[in-house]
Design a protein around this motif. Structure first.
Motif, mmCIF file in Angstrom:
data_model
loop_
_atom_site.group_PDB
_atom_site.id
_atom_site.type_symbol
_atom_site.label_atom_id
_atom_site.label_comp_id
_atom_site.label_asym_id
_atom_site.label_seq_id
_atom_site.Cartn_x
_atom_site.Cartn_y
_atom_site.Cartn_z
ATOM 1 N N ASP A 88 0.813 -1.227 0.000
ATOM 2 C CA ASP A 88 0.000 0.000 0.000
ATOM 3 C C ASP A 88 0.838 1.265 0.000
ATOM 4 O O ASP A 88 0.343 2.343 -0.334
ATOM 5 C CB ASP A 88 -0.989 -0.011 1.183
ATOM 6 N N GLY A 89 2.109 1.164 0.400
ATOM 7 C CA GLY A 89 2.975 2.341 0.406
ATOM 8 C C GLY A 89 2.709 3.319 1.541
ATOM 9 O O GLY A 89 3.409 4.330 1.659
ATOM 10 N N CYS A 91 1.450 2.187 5.034
ATOM 11 C CA CYS A 91 1.408 1.656 6.407
ATOM 12 C C CYS A 91 2.748 1.920 7.096
ATOM 13 O O CYS A 91 3.725 2.335 6.474
ATOM 14 C CB CYS A 91 1.051 0.172 6.413
ATOM 15 N N CYS A 94 5.667 0.086 5.329
ATOM 16 C CA CYS A 94 6.091 0.679 4.054
ATOM 17 C C CYS A 94 6.852 1.984 4.296
ATOM 18 O O CYS A 94 7.836 2.266 3.620
ATOM 19 C CB CYS A 94 4.875 0.949 3.167
ATOM 20 N N CYS A 102 4.420 -5.264 4.818
ATOM 21 C CA CYS A 102 3.226 -4.429 4.622
ATOM 22 C C CYS A 102 1.950 -5.147 5.067
ATOM 23 O O CYS A 102 1.718 -6.309 4.737
ATOM 24 C CB CYS A 102 3.114 -4.042 3.150
HETATM 25 ZN ZN LIG Z 1 2.263 -1.073 3.598
#
Ligand SMILES: [Zn+2]
Ligand SMILES: [Zn+2]
Length: 324
Positions: A88-89, A91, A94, A102
Motif C-alpha cells: 500500500d505504500g 502503512c 512501508c 506491509c
Molecule cells: Zn504497507
C-alpha cells in the motif's frame, strides 16, 4: 490460454483453458516463458498456507516478455515477476523501508494469479528487468530462491563462517554468493544425502555433512532453508556466542522445546518474510557479477504436478522450472 489451476488445497492442479488476462491501469501484460517452482507453491497446494485466492494460478518466479500495458516497460522487453506483487505504500512498515512486512501486501501466485500459465498481468512497479547473460530458464529461480535467499543472507550480517541448512534451490544460489563475498560455507544436509553434499562442495562449500551432527568448527551464522523445525535447535547449538540463526522459509514444522542455554550468549533467532524491491534490485545486479549459476530441471507446463511431487519428495537437484 493454457494454465494449471489450483481449485482446492490438497488436490492436483488441473489443466484449464483460461481467458488471456487484460492489463488494468498500472499493470503490464506478460507472455510467460519460464516459471520456476518454489517450495512456497508446495505449501499452498498442501494447505499449509491457508488463505490463497481460489481458484488460483500458482507461480511467482516468472520470466517473460512484455506484450503491452503500463508505462514502465517497452513491448518485447524481458521482465521478471517475483512474490511481492503489491504494497500500500502508506502503512508503518512501508514508511520505514520494510514493505516486505506491509499490512496490505499481496503476493503473486497466492493473492494474485501467477505464472503457471501462458500469460500473466502484474503491477509494473513490482516487475524487474532481468539481467543479461541468463536465458529465461536459468534466470527464473533467481526470482524467489535467489531473492529470498539473498535477504536471508543479508540478515546474517557479516558472518564469516556460515552454515547453510537444507541444500535446495535457495541454498545452491546463496552458497555461490557467500563464497564470492569471501565467507566460509558449511553445508548441512540429511546425513545420508551424499549427492547434495557433493553438490555443495562443488559450489564452493568447504565442508558438507549431516544437519544434526556438530559442525567441524563453530559457526558465526546459520541459514535454514529446509522447512524442518528440529533444525532450529541444531543450528543454535552450532553457532558461536553472538551468532545468528535465520529461518528463510515461509513455513516450518514445529520447533521442538529446547533449553534456554541454546539461545543464551546473545544468540539471535529470526525469520525472513518476503522481499522488498530494494532486495530485488540489489540481488539482480549482484547475481551476474558473481556470477551465480542456477541448476535447473525443466518440465512442460502440463507436468506441474510432477514437478511439485519431485520437490515434495526431495529428489530435485536445484530448481524445477516450468517451460511455456
Ligand atoms: Zn504497507
Ligand atoms: Zn518462493
Amino acid at each position: 490460454m493454457r494454465a494449471m489451476v489450483l481449485e482446492q488445497a490438497r488436490e492436483p492442479l488441473r489443466p484449464t483453458d483460461l481467458p488471456v488476462p487484460e492489463p488494468g491501469p498500472g499493470q503490464v501484460a506478460i507472455e510467460v516463458r519460464a516459471c520456476a517452482v518454489c517450495r512456497t507453491d508446495l505449501h499452498i497446494v498442501d494447505g499449509e498456507l491457508a488463505e490463497p485466492k481460489l481458484p488460483l494460478v500458482l507461480g511467482h518466479q516468472i520470466a517473460g516478455r512484455v506484450t503491452g500495458g503500463g508505462e514502465r516497460f517497452e513491448a518485447g522487453q524481458r521482465v521478471g515477476v517475483p512474490w511481492l506483487g503489491f504494497t500500500d505504500g502508506t502503512c508503518r512498515y512501508c514508511r520505514s523501508a520494510r514493505e516486505n512486512l506491509c499490512d496490505e501486501a499481496r503476493f503473486t501466485g497466492y493473492d494474485i494469479d501467477g505464472g503457471y500459465a501462458e500469460h500473466v498481468v502484474a503491477d509494473e512497479r513490482y516487475c524487474f528487468p532481468l539481467p543479461d547473460g541468463y536465458d529465461d530458464v536459468q534466470v527464473a529461480p533467481l526470482l524467489c530462491a535467489g531473492l529470498i535467499g539473498y535477504r536471508t543472507l543479508k540478515l546474517a550480517g557479516d558472518a564469516e563462517r556460515l552454515g547453510i541448512y537444507g541444500f535446495g534451490a535457495a541454498a545452491s544460489i546463496i552458497a555461490q554468493v557467500a563464497v564470492h563475498q569471501g565467507r566460509r560455507v558449511f553445508a548441512f544436509t540429511r546425513a545420508d544425502d551424499e549427492e547434495a553434499q557433493r553438490f555443495a562442495l562443488e559450489l564452493g562449500a568447504e565442508w558438507a555433512g549431516g544437519s544434526l551432527g556438530p559442525p567441524p568448527e563453530e559457526l558465526d551464522a546459520a541459514l535454514i532453508f529446509a522447512p524442518v523445525g528440529p533444525l532450529v535447535p541444531a543450528a543454535l547449538k552450532a553457532v558461536a556466542k553472538g551468532g545468528t540463526v535465520v529461518c528463510g522459509g515461509i513455513h516450518m514444522s514445529d520447533i521442538p522445546a529446547m533449553p534456554y542455554e541454546l539461545l543464551w550468549g546473545e544468540r539471535v533467532l529470526r525469520s525472513v518474510a518476503n522481499l522488498t524491491r530494494a532486495d530485488a534490485e540489489q540481488f539482480l545486479e549482484l547475481a551476474p557479477r558473481v556470477p551465480v549459476r542456477t541448476q535447473v530441471e525443466t518440465f512442460p507446463l502440463e507436468e506441474a504436478n510432477e514437478a511439485l511431487d519431485r520437490l515434495r519428495a526431495g529428489n530435485l537437484r536445484g530448481s524445477a522450472v516450468l517451460l511455456l
